[in-house]
Design a protein around this motif. Structure first.
Motif, PDB file in Angstrom:
ATOM      1  N   ASP A 186       0.846  -1.585  -0.358  1.00 16.24           N
ATOM      2  CA  ASP A 186      -0.017   0.367  -0.333  1.00 16.24           C
ATOM      3  C   ASP A 186       0.790   1.268   0.126  1.00 16.24           C
ATOM      4  N   ASP A 187       1.086   1.836  -0.924  1.00 20.16           N
ATOM      5  CA  ASP A 187       1.904   3.019  -1.560  1.00 20.16           C
ATOM      6  C   ASP A 187       1.587   4.142  -0.961  1.00 20.16           C
TER       7      ASP A 187
ATOM      8  N   TRP B 246       5.065  11.020  -0.610  1.00 18.10           N
ATOM      9  CA  TRP B 246       4.810   9.900  -0.574  1.00 18.10           C
ATOM     10  C   TRP B 246       5.997   9.394  -0.006  1.00 18.10           C
TER      11      TRP B 246
ATOM     12  N   LEU C 293       6.966   4.483   0.298  1.00 21.07           N
ATOM     13  CA  LEU C 293       5.930   3.096  -0.615  1.00 21.07           C
ATOM     14  C   LEU C 293       6.560   2.531   0.991  1.00 21.07           C
ATOM     15  N   GLY C 294       5.113   0.770   1.094  1.00 18.65           N
ATOM     16  CA  GLY C 294       5.059   0.481   2.622  1.00 18.65           C
ATOM     17  C   GLY C 294       4.093  -0.852   2.109  1.00 18.65           C
TER      18      GLY C 294
ATOM     19  N   TYR D 136       7.563   3.738   4.208  1.00 12.96           N
ATOM     20  CA  TYR D 136       9.177   4.182   4.231  1.00 12.96           C
ATOM     21  C   TYR D 136       9.099   6.085   3.802  1.00 12.96           C
TER      22      TYR D 136
ATOM     23  N   GLN E  57       9.598   8.997   1.221  1.00 13.27           N
ATOM     24  CA  GLN E  57      10.544   9.257   0.006  1.00 13.27           C
ATOM     25  C   GLN E  57      10.799  10.288   0.123  1.00 13.27           C
TER      26      GLN E  57
ATOM     27  N   GLU F  61      13.246  15.524  -0.672  1.00  8.27           N
ATOM     28  CA  GLU F  61      12.978  13.965  -0.525  1.00  8.27           C
ATOM     29  C   GLU F  61      13.743  14.148   0.747  1.00  8.27           C
ATOM     30  N   CYS F  62      13.110  12.987   1.316  1.00  3.07           N
ATOM     31  CA  CYS F  62      14.111  12.941   2.008  1.00  3.07           C
ATOM     32  C   CYS F  62      15.337  12.017   2.620  1.00  3.07           C
TER      33      CYS F  62
ATOM     34  N   VAL G  65      16.333   8.675   5.260  1.00  2.00           N
ATOM     35  CA  VAL G  65      14.058   8.366   4.673  1.00  2.00           C
ATOM     36  C   VAL G  65      14.246   8.007   6.112  1.00  2.00           C
TER      37      VAL G  65
END
Lengths: 314, 687
Positions: free
Chosen positions: A126-127, A136, A138-139, A154, A156, A162-163, A166
């Motif tokens: 589930d992004d 946003w 991903l995870g 996580y 991003q 940008e993180c 992260v």
């Protein structure tokens, strides 16, 4: 495993507040700062500056907190056993994301009474994306016996940046988890304080009336003229604070990122209320989201120019 | 011969990406091996939610040695040439080259280069990190401390360990040592997340499979699918039920478990009041469970199959209970929606329900859903006579067809739109034609979907699609390249299929502007090509003006195909093309277009007279046959031109010395062209 030293009324599987306390104890033990909820109306725990802003910049950060979350559209006048316009999220943010984050998460489930040898816990793609925050990651959604109990992400990108590094974010749906561990079918039947008999306080005792009142407010009476005005005011105040916050007019250091971000939060919540009232058309909707996102991005840029955002004072 | 085993162990890989990832890994690694001279006997990839693995069987222990001969300059060539040669060949001095002689060139230098092949593990250690770094995940991410570096490894989810061994079957294999972003390859892995503890040391494929199986991991995806399917069928059978098979769901579930444990749960039979499709949608989409059918009734049973990833210590009782709770909550929602909709339909008249669509924007430039529904209804009424439907019924059906879009059930489960319209129409006691149209007007959804045949359904389906197409054409939102956000190609193909498969005569030109008409032509071409028709024949027919009746176009293409398969057809085509070629050249030369006006006085040769007579006699007959839409007859008449055309080209010189004769003959050629063009543009036909 649930701490065996706990008295029955403090146990996470008997008491809603016991569940919160067990999570606090767990994450405090892992080195998190345990914060209190942010004192503004937000749609999700992610909006708390301890997540949105602290996810940006190079400095390490570990925090855990409960965040009351408002979703005006999800109100059901207290009639639906699962849907609420106000509910609690338990939020954990760990930056940089530790290598054993999944194991930590699973250990936290054990700590609140989910036996991993009995229950089927799964990580299902589930992004996560927040168009209003320009964020946003991903995870997964984490399933326990077919029920989604948490969101695991996580990060991003946040506020368009940008993180780096992260951050890992965990969001527990507290009511759902509590219903599961207490074996209750209706959220309003949750035992809030873990006591029995006369001393027992249920979730319904605490929140049912509020759900009814706010559903009326959100869908029928919220003053839309005022809300439109508040949106404009929050938007322009944010812009004003952002502009005024740049030290010496240069873009090197910012001195007021957090007050500006408060106005961004405000605008976002007001938009959600307007949306629930059904006064925003499909096309307008997109443009409101973009306006909030622009604020979030500018606040992110300001935050990165502060000490906590990684720009030390000269 | 030695084998390679590679396992990339990571956090849960999205189910939908697993099969593609396994194939990519196999291809990328084996291609790279072959490219480096390492030919293998076999390769197989494996994938589970937490691991992506590859076994390559029968690799050589090292690359083959290579020998190369490089010719150099002649002996005594300038020093510059010699130095260049030494450098290119990698030699230290000219003594290392040998001298050969050639009768023509004399004596020249030759470098004989022998390259020893490198040991295979060394090559693998070079390949794998490259493959990992460039792996084609549909979406990848950064994580952890290292994520600040711009060169940090990206993977689908955090990569946790790498196992890589190489060695012959009979010996202890070696670890192929390499490092990717701080992860060192080794020979250990992990078993099931909950059913196994600690690390497992692995030697080679068989060992890996056996040890993981003992650690509750079925590494073979196909085997996991078999286990799920067979156990699900067995459980169903034991209860006298049938599994409702679902290949897509099976694929997905196989990607969510390493150790499939199939269990059966039940729900309150009272929920069976809800239509089967809605029960199935909620159980499948939200819970990823299978539903079961009662063979006695053909309807769903109040049970479901869930696939857990855990052999639980209580035999799965808690897992079943948990899933039943969630499904109960989901089905109560569905039942509540279903009942609410029925109450609304019973108390609120359709006209009032439709008014609500006035607040829903269909598209900002195309107005509200209500306006669209009214347009579709008017169009369905107009189309009704052409498709054999009752106009008033078609109009009513169109007004009803979209009404389920505002129902609670469809709001929750969009995939049952249309179907719910059918259920609700029946419950409201509407004619069966209206109920059927509510469902069927969305059809066909694609090239293989069923085409509606009931006249009222056909009228509404055509009206729905035509309104969409005409609308988006009017606001210039046409599909471009791969972008077709409003699925207009599908809508146009739907129109084409409905018209053709029902044998309808609909003049699309009455509804569509020329540009949209040519879009239909393109869809028809694609459709016919897929059905095996020659695209050049379709082009040849569409090149004629006014081809907006799809059924006639197809008939003409078919007749043309049959005609061209005959001797007469082939020869006439050749003759017509010859005429057209000559005309093209001469028209260009003369700067004029020849068209008709043959002067009979100038027809000297008998062959040209015969040809002119034939054209004059057959022309009107062909026109008549075409007017009757009798393409077979038209083609048969056209065949009569073959002999005169052949004779003309055999005996008559077109480019006669006398300019008047030449022009007259060119005009005669133009008459051939015109005669055939009444059937099709022969110039566009291949052959």
């Amino acid at each position: 495993m649930i701490d065996p030293a706990l008295p029955p009324h403090m146990r996470p599987d008997n008491s809603f507040q016991g569940l919160i306390l067990a999570l606090h104890a767990f994450w405090a033990d892992k080195g998190c700062v345990v914060l209190q909820p942010y004192d503004m109306e937000v749609g999700a725990g992610t909006f708390h500056p301890a997540t949105t802003l602290r996810a940006l910049g190079p400095l390490p950060w570990k925090a855990a907190y409960v965040q009351p979350s408002r979703r005006p559209k999800d109100g059901r006048y207290g009639k639906n056993p699962n849907r609420l316009q106000h509910y609690y999220q338990y939020q954990v943010i760990l930056k940089p994301s530790p290598a054993d984050l999944q194991d930590l998460y699973l250990a936290s489930l054990s700590a609140i009474g989910i036996d991993l040898n009995l229950h089927d816990v799964r990580f299902v793609e589930d992004d996560w994306e927040s168009p209003t925050l320009g964020a946003w990651g991903l995870g997964w959604e984490c399933w326990c016996d077919g029920m989604e109990v948490s969101q695991f992400t996580y990060f991003q990108q946040v506020a368009g940046f940008e993180c780096a590094p992260v951050a890992g974010e965990l969001t527990y749906g507290l009511e759902r988890l509590a219903m599961y561990v207490q074996g209750v079918e209706n959220v309003y039947d949750l035992n809030f304080n873990g006591r029995e008999g006369d001393e027992k306080v249920t979730y319904g005792d605490v929140f049912l009336q509020a759900e009814e009142e706010y559903s009326r407010h959100n869908f029928e009476h919220a003053d839309t003229d005022m809300l439109f005005e508040q949106f404009r005011m929050a938007e322009s105040a944010a812009a004003k604070y952002l502009e005024a916050g740049w030290e010496d007019g240069s873009k090197a250091r910012h001195l007021m990122a957090q007050p500006a971000y408060d106005q961004c939060i405000k605008a976002s919540h007001v938009f959600n209320l307007l949306d629930a009232r059904g006064v925003i058309s499909v096309t307008e909707r997109q443009s409101y989201i973009l306006r909030v996102r622009e604020l979030a991005k500018a606040c992110g840029a300001a935050w990165l120019a502060t000490a906590a955002g990684g720009t030390p004072a000269p | 011969m030695p084998d390679l085993l590679l396992e990339l162990f990571c956090e849960e890989i999205p189910a939908r990406m697993q099969a593609g990832a396994a194939e990519s890994l196999r291809k990328l690694v084996t291609d790279a091996l072959v490219e480096r001279g390492l030919v293998y006997e076999g390769a197989k990839a494996f994938v589970t939610p937490r691991r992506l693995a590859l076994a390559v069987h029968g690799l050589p222990a090292q690359q083959p040695d290579t020998h190369e001969e490089r010719k150099g300059p002649r002996v005594g060539a300038p020093q510059g040439a010699i130095d260049g040669f030494l450098k290119a060949a990698g030699l230290a001095s000219i003594d290392q080259a040998s001298i050969e002689s050639d009768p023509k060139k004399g004596e020249f230098y030759v470098a004989r280069l022998h390259k020893h092949g490198r040991a295979t593990p060394e090559v693998i250690a070079e390949i794998i990190p490259q493959v990992i770094r460039a792996f084609p995940w549909p979406k990848s991410m950064r994580w952890g401390k290292g994520s600040t570096s711009p060169t940090t490894l990206r993977w689908v989810r955090p990569l946790q360990s790498i196992l890589c061994t190489f060695g012959p079957e009979t010996e202890e294999p070696e670890v192929v040592a390499f490092e990717v972003d701080g992860l060192r390859s080794g020979d250990t892995t992990r078993g099931h997340r909950f059913l196994s503890e600690g690390t497992i040391r692995v030697r080679r494929l068989e060992d890996w499979m056996a040890k993981l199986e003992a650690a509750f991991v079925v590494v073979d995806r196909e085997r996991r699918k078999d286990i799920i399917l067979n156990d699900a069928k067995d459980l169903a059978l034991a209860q006298g039920l049938e599994l409702v098979e679902d290949a897509g769901l099976l694929e997905e579930i196989a990607g969510l478990v390493e150790w499939p444990v199939v269990l059966m749960g039940a729900f309150d039979p009272a929920f069976l009041d809800v239509p089967d499709e809605v029960i199935r949608a909620t159980i499948r989409i939200n819970q990823k469970c299978f539903v079961l059918r009662d063979p006695a009734t053909g309807r769903l049973a109040s049970r479901f199959i869930l696939v857990s990833n855990l052999a639980a210590s209580d035999g799965g009782a808690a897992i079943i209970a948990g899933n039943e709770r969630v499904i109960r909550a989901r089905l109560s929602d569905a039942k509540f929606f279903w009942e609410t909709d029925q109450k609304t339909n019973a108390t609120v008249p359709l006209a009032e329900r439709l008014e609500k669509f006035g607040n829903v924007t269909f598209h900002e430039k195309l107005g509200s859903q209500l306006e669209r529904i009214r347009r579709i209804a008017a169009l369905a009424k107009a189309l009704a006579p052409m498709v054999g439907a009752d106009p008033n019924l078609a109009e009513q059906a169109a007004l009803y067809a979209k009404s389920d879009l505002r129902t609670e059930v469809v709001g929750e489960f969009p995939e049952v739109q249309g179907l719910m319209g059918r259920y609700y129409a029946r419950l409201e006691g509407l004619p069966e034609e209206i109920a059927a149209a509510a469902e069927e007007h969305y059809k066909p959804q694609g090239p293989t979907d069923r085409v509606p045949t009931a006249p009222v359904s056909v009228a509404v389906a055509l009206a729905d699609k035509l309104d969409t197409l005409v609308g988006f054409w009017a606001i210039d939102e046409k599909p471009t390249g791969s972008k077709d956000p409003y699925a207009l190609r599908r809508a146009a193909l739907g129109v084409v299929r409905i018209v053709l498969e029902n044998g309808l005569t609909v003049k699309l030109g009455d509804f569509a502007e020329p540009d949209l008409l040519s879009f239909f032509a393109d869809r028809l071409k694609v459709h016919l090509r897929e059905a095996g028709a020659r695209h050049d024949l379709v082009d040849a027919v569409f090149a004629l003006p006014g081809q907006d009746d799809l059924l006639l176009v197809v008939k003409r293409v078919e007749a043309l195909g049959r005609f061209l398969a005959t001797e007469d057809g082939k020869n006439l085509l050749a003759g017509t093309k010859r005429a057209a070629n000559i005309l093209r050249i001469e028209e260009k030369k003369d700067g004029v277009a020849y068209e008709g006006g043959v002067d009979v006085v100038l027809l000297h040769e008998p062959e040209e007279r015969a040809l002119a007579d034939s054209i004059a006699a057959l022309g009107p007959q062909i026109e008549q046959a075409l007017a009757r839409e009798d393409f077979e007859a038209a083609m048969a008449l056209l065949a009569g031109l073959r002999a005169p055309v052949d004779a003309f080209f055999e005996k008559v010189t077109v480019n006669a010395g006398d300019p008047a004769l030449r022009v007259n003959r060119l005009r005669l050629l133009a008459d051939i062209r015109a005669a055939t063009r009444s059937i099709a543009d022969f110039d566009r036909i291949e052959g």
